[in-house]
Design a protein around this motif. Structure first.
Motif, PDB file in Angstrom:
ATOM      1  N   LEU A 198       2.814   8.971  -9.206  1.00 35.37           N
ATOM      2  CA  LEU A 198       1.601   8.161  -9.385  1.00 35.37           C
ATOM      3  C   LEU A 198       0.675   8.738 -10.454  1.00 35.37           C
ATOM      4  CD1 LEU A 198       0.766   7.429  -5.632  1.00 35.37           C
ATOM      5  CD2 LEU A 198       2.034   5.999  -7.236  1.00 35.37           C
ATOM      6  N   ALA A 199       1.164   9.694 -11.239  1.00 38.65           N
ATOM      7  CA  ALA A 199       0.320  10.362 -12.234  1.00 38.65           C
ATOM      8  C   ALA A 199      -0.219   9.403 -13.286  1.00 38.65           C
ATOM      9  CB  ALA A 199       1.099  11.495 -12.899  1.00 38.65           C
ATOM     10  N   SER A 200       0.492   8.337 -13.577  1.00 33.87           N
ATOM     11  CA  SER A 200       0.062   7.408 -14.630  1.00 33.87           C
ATOM     12  C   SER A 200      -0.884   6.324 -14.118  1.00 33.87           C
ATOM     13  CB  SER A 200       1.287   6.751 -15.265  1.00 33.87           C
ATOM     14  OG  SER A 200       1.984   5.989 -14.293  1.00 33.87           O
ATOM     15  N   VAL A 201      -1.123   6.269 -12.810  1.00 37.23           N
ATOM     16  CA  VAL A 201      -1.955   5.214 -12.228  1.00 37.23           C
ATOM     17  C   VAL A 201      -3.439   5.525 -12.470  1.00 37.23           C
ATOM     18  CG1 VAL A 201      -2.617   4.047 -10.078  1.00 37.23           C
ATOM     19  CG2 VAL A 201      -0.239   4.715 -10.448  1.00 37.23           C
ATOM     20  N   THR A 202      -4.159   4.506 -12.973  1.00 37.08           N
ATOM     21  CA  THR A 202      -5.606   4.631 -13.125  1.00 37.08           C
ATOM     22  C   THR A 202      -6.287   3.579 -12.263  1.00 37.08           C
ATOM     23  OG1 THR A 202      -5.631   3.206 -15.068  1.00 37.08           O
ATOM     24  CG2 THR A 202      -5.520   5.576 -15.467  1.00 37.08           C
ATOM     25  N   VAL A 203      -7.439   3.939 -11.701  1.00 36.05           N
ATOM     26  CA  VAL A 203      -8.169   3.090 -10.763  1.00 36.05           C
ATOM     27  C   VAL A 203      -9.507   2.701 -11.390  1.00 36.05           C
ATOM     28  CG1 VAL A 203      -9.194   3.017  -8.455  1.00 36.05           C
ATOM     29  CG2 VAL A 203      -7.107   4.321  -8.837  1.00 36.05           C
ATOM     30  N   ASP A 204      -9.927   1.455 -11.140  1.00 29.01           N
ATOM     31  CA  ASP A 204     -11.249   1.018 -11.589  1.00 29.01           C
ATOM     32  C   ASP A 204     -12.274   1.648 -10.644  1.00 29.01           C
ATOM     33  OD1 ASP A 204     -13.406  -0.239 -12.682  1.00 29.01           O
ATOM     34  OD2 ASP A 204     -12.977  -2.200 -11.817  1.00 29.01           O
ATOM     35  N   TYR A 205     -12.912   2.709 -11.106  1.00 32.00           N
ATOM     36  CA  TYR A 205     -13.877   3.456 -10.287  1.00 32.00           C
ATOM     37  C   TYR A 205     -15.268   3.206 -10.841  1.00 32.00           C
ATOM     38  CZ  TYR A 205     -15.861   7.416  -7.727  1.00 32.00           C
ATOM     39  OH  TYR A 205     -16.614   8.209  -6.891  1.00 32.00           O
ATOM     40  N   LEU A 226     -10.158   2.006  -1.047  1.00 33.15           N
ATOM     41  CA  LEU A 226      -8.811   1.692  -0.555  1.00 33.15           C
ATOM     42  C   LEU A 226      -8.195   0.498  -1.277  1.00 33.15           C
ATOM     43  CD1 LEU A 226      -8.803   2.172   3.314  1.00 33.15           C
ATOM     44  CD2 LEU A 226      -7.253   3.199   1.663  1.00 33.15           C
ATOM     45  N   HIS A 227      -8.927  -0.605  -1.345  1.00 37.63           N
ATOM     46  CA  HIS A 227      -8.362  -1.823  -1.947  1.00 37.63           C
ATOM     47  C   HIS A 227      -8.190  -1.675  -3.460  1.00 37.63           C
ATOM     48  CE1 HIS A 227      -8.380  -3.963   1.799  1.00 37.63           C
ATOM     49  NE2 HIS A 227      -9.642  -3.603   2.017  1.00 37.63           N
ATOM     50  N   GLU A 228      -9.108  -0.971  -4.116  1.00 38.01           N
ATOM     51  CA  GLU A 228      -8.983  -0.723  -5.560  1.00 38.01           C
ATOM     52  C   GLU A 228      -7.737   0.114  -5.852  1.00 38.01           C
ATOM     53  OE1 GLU A 228     -10.526  -1.763  -8.297  1.00 38.01           O
ATOM     54  OE2 GLU A 228     -11.842  -3.043  -7.120  1.00 38.01           O
ATOM     55  N   ILE A 229      -7.493   1.116  -5.026  1.00 34.69           N
ATOM     56  CA  ILE A 229      -6.317   1.981  -5.201  1.00 34.69           C
ATOM     57  C   ILE A 229      -5.047   1.178  -4.977  1.00 34.69           C
ATOM     58  CG2 ILE A 229      -5.062   3.933  -4.188  1.00 34.69           C
ATOM     59  CD1 ILE A 229      -7.828   5.271  -3.779  1.00 34.69           C
ATOM     60  N   GLU A 230      -5.026   0.365  -3.917  1.00 39.12           N
ATOM     61  CA  GLU A 230      -3.859  -0.479  -3.648  1.00 39.12           C
ATOM     62  C   GLU A 230      -3.573  -1.398  -4.840  1.00 39.12           C
ATOM     63  OE1 GLU A 230      -2.505  -2.331   0.529  1.00 39.12           O
ATOM     64  OE2 GLU A 230      -4.681  -2.317   0.204  1.00 39.12           O
ATOM     65  N   ILE A 251      -2.139   0.502  -7.860  1.00 43.74           N
ATOM     66  CA  ILE A 251      -0.731   0.884  -7.682  1.00 43.74           C
ATOM     67  C   ILE A 251       0.172  -0.327  -7.883  1.00 43.74           C
ATOM     68  CG2 ILE A 251       0.982   1.729  -6.009  1.00 43.74           C
ATOM     69  CD1 ILE A 251      -1.306   3.507  -4.856  1.00 43.74           C
ATOM     70  N   MET A 252      -0.238  -1.479  -7.354  1.00 45.27           N
ATOM     71  CA  MET A 252       0.555  -2.702  -7.549  1.00 45.27           C
ATOM     72  C   MET A 252       0.624  -3.094  -9.026  1.00 45.27           C
ATOM     73  SD  MET A 252      -0.303  -5.372  -4.570  1.00 45.27           S
ATOM     74  CE  MET A 252      -0.362  -4.924  -2.876  1.00 45.27           C
ATOM     75  N   ASN A 253      -0.484  -2.943  -9.739  1.00 47.53           N
ATOM     76  CA  ASN A 253      -0.553  -3.348 -11.143  1.00 47.53           C
ATOM     77  C   ASN A 253       0.071  -2.336 -12.098  1.00 47.53           C
ATOM     78  OD1 ASN A 253      -1.888  -5.671 -10.368  1.00 47.53           O
ATOM     79  ND2 ASN A 253      -3.927  -4.831 -10.766  1.00 47.53           N
ATOM     80  N   SER A 254       0.476  -1.187 -11.592  1.00 39.15           N
ATOM     81  CA  SER A 254       1.002  -0.129 -12.459  1.00 39.15           C
ATOM     82  C   SER A 254       2.466  -0.333 -12.857  1.00 39.15           C
ATOM     83  CB  SER A 254       0.858   1.227 -11.771  1.00 39.15           C
ATOM     84  OG  SER A 254       1.703   1.276 -10.634  1.00 39.15           O
ATOM     85  N   ASN A 255       3.115  -1.364 -12.316  1.00 39.42           N
ATOM     86  CA  ASN A 255       4.525  -1.664 -12.626  1.00 39.42           C
ATOM     87  C   ASN A 255       5.474  -0.515 -12.293  1.00 39.42           C
ATOM     88  OD1 ASN A 255       4.028  -4.276 -13.557  1.00 39.42           O
ATOM     89  ND2 ASN A 255       3.543  -3.529 -15.608  1.00 39.42           N
ATOM     90  N   LEU A 256       5.171   0.216 -11.237  1.00 45.77           N
ATOM     91  CA  LEU A 256       6.061   1.289 -10.789  1.00 45.77           C
ATOM     92  C   LEU A 256       7.066   0.780  -9.758  1.00 45.77           C
ATOM     93  CD1 LEU A 256       3.507   4.223 -10.412  1.00 45.77           C
ATOM     94  CD2 LEU A 256       5.216   3.923 -12.202  1.00 45.77           C
ATOM     95  N   GLU A 297      -7.416   3.798   6.517  1.00 44.76           N
ATOM     96  CA  GLU A 297      -7.808   5.171   6.187  1.00 44.76           C
ATOM     97  C   GLU A 297      -7.061   5.677   4.957  1.00 44.76           C
ATOM     98  OE1 GLU A 297      -9.348   7.734   8.526  1.00 44.76           O
ATOM     99  OE2 GLU A 297     -10.226   6.045   9.590  1.00 44.76           O
ATOM    100  N   VAL A 298      -5.765   5.354   4.894  1.00 48.88           N
ATOM    101  CA  VAL A 298      -4.870   5.918   3.889  1.00 48.88           C
ATOM    102  C   VAL A 298      -3.989   4.808   3.309  1.00 48.88           C
ATOM    103  CG1 VAL A 298      -2.978   7.580   3.554  1.00 48.88           C
ATOM    104  CG2 VAL A 298      -4.777   8.093   5.174  1.00 48.88           C
ATOM    105  N   VAL A 299      -3.663   4.923   2.004  1.00 47.21           N
ATOM    106  CA  VAL A 299      -2.684   4.032   1.387  1.00 47.21           C
ATOM    107  C   VAL A 299      -1.323   4.708   1.541  1.00 47.21           C
ATOM    108  CG1 VAL A 299      -1.915   2.959  -0.759  1.00 47.21           C
ATOM    109  CG2 VAL A 299      -4.350   3.116  -0.268  1.00 47.21           C
ATOM    110  N   ILE A 300      -0.360   3.959   2.067  1.00 49.02           N
ATOM    111  CA  ILE A 300       0.979   4.500   2.317  1.00 49.02           C
ATOM    112  C   ILE A 300       1.970   3.769   1.414  1.00 49.02           C
ATOM    113  CG2 ILE A 300       2.799   4.818   4.035  1.00 49.02           C
ATOM    114  CD1 ILE A 300       0.478   4.715   6.147  1.00 49.02           C
ATOM    115  N   ILE A 301       2.806   4.540   0.724  1.00 52.71           N
ATOM    116  CA  ILE A 301       3.805   3.970  -0.178  1.00 52.71           C
ATOM    117  C   ILE A 301       5.175   4.458   0.260  1.00 52.71           C
ATOM    118  CG2 ILE A 301       4.606   3.808  -2.556  1.00 52.71           C
ATOM    119  CD1 ILE A 301       1.673   4.643  -3.323  1.00 52.71           C
ATOM    120  N   ASN A 302       6.052   3.517   0.618  1.00 47.74           N
ATOM    121  CA  ASN A 302       7.430   3.872   0.944  1.00 47.74           C
ATOM    122  C   ASN A 302       8.252   3.841  -0.335  1.00 47.74           C
ATOM    123  OD1 ASN A 302       7.224   4.255   3.763  1.00 47.74           O
ATOM    124  ND2 ASN A 302       7.066   2.037   4.011  1.00 47.74           N
ATOM    125  N   VAL A 303       8.898   4.958  -0.649  1.00 48.16           N
ATOM    126  CA  VAL A 303       9.729   5.069  -1.841  1.00 48.16           C
ATOM    127  C   VAL A 303      11.161   4.729  -1.437  1.00 48.16           C
ATOM    128  CG1 VAL A 303      10.544   6.596  -3.674  1.00 48.16           C
ATOM    129  CG2 VAL A 303       8.223   6.859  -2.755  1.00 48.16           C
TER     130      VAL A 303
END
Length: 184
Positions: free
Chosen positions: A40-47, A78-82, A85-90, A99-105
């Motif tokens: 997730l190193a390339s993911v940027t969030v609108d903060y 939480l929603h901004e991070i989600e 991640i969806m928009n990052s094309n990963l 509480e936490v964003v969970i990603i199943n690889v």
């Protein structure tokens, strides 16, 4: 030994070491089947209006070999991070539990493993080409120096030994990465 020749050896060694560092960085970006925060190193969030790296707004970790967790420092992110991640094309589908964003690889298919292995091989070959280019440049510089032929040949042998050493290191790094990729 001639100061200029010493400088050529040192600068060539430094350039070859940079090729190894670059290769290691490229290998970290090649997914090897198990979850890693670096995915997730390339993911940027609108903060609050500015694009900020994910690692600066949340704690990114792994629960197990197939699960990445992202715990934001502010719950309202939480929603901004989600969304980021969806928009990052990963290819990840994040979920949150409030509480936490969970990603199943997902587990890699055999075909995908082979393709990643080919990509790693090509990356390793590019590093070797870079090392050989550094050797070629050093050899050209040696020819321009005003020194005895014996001294020049000793330096050329040293440059060749460096080339062999760093090429072997590239091969070893590739073997490790390939084993990591092909491991089910």
């Amino acid at each position: 030994m001639n100061e200029e020749l010493d400088f050529i050896i040192d600068s060539t060694k430094e350039a070859m070491q940079e090729a190894i560092v670059h290769l290691e960085k490229e290998f970290r970006n090649i997914r090897a089947g198990k979850a890693s925060p670096t995915m997730l190193a390339s993911v940027t969030v609108d903060y609050y209006g500015s694009q900020t790296p994910l690692a600066q707004v949340a704690n990114v970790g792994t629960m197990d070999a197939h699960t990445i967790t992202v715990q934001p420092w502010e719950k309202n992110m939480l929603h901004e991070i989600e969304k980021a991640i969806m928009n990052s094309n990963l290819g990840f589908n994040p979920m949150n539990n409030g509480e936490v964003v969970i990603i199943n690889v997902p587990v890699l298919t055999e075909e995908r493993r082979r393709n990643l292995s080919k990509h790693a091989k090509a990356t390793a070959e590019n590093a070797k080409v870079s090392i050989r280019n550094d050797r070629r440049e050093a050899m050209q510089e040696i020819k321009k120096i005003d020194a005895s032929e014996d001294m020049k040949s000793i330096v050329e042998e040293n440059i060749q030994a460096l080339t062999d050493k760093f090429s072997e290191e590239v091969d070893n790094l590739y073997k490790i990465k390939d084993a990591e990729i092909m491991k089910v």
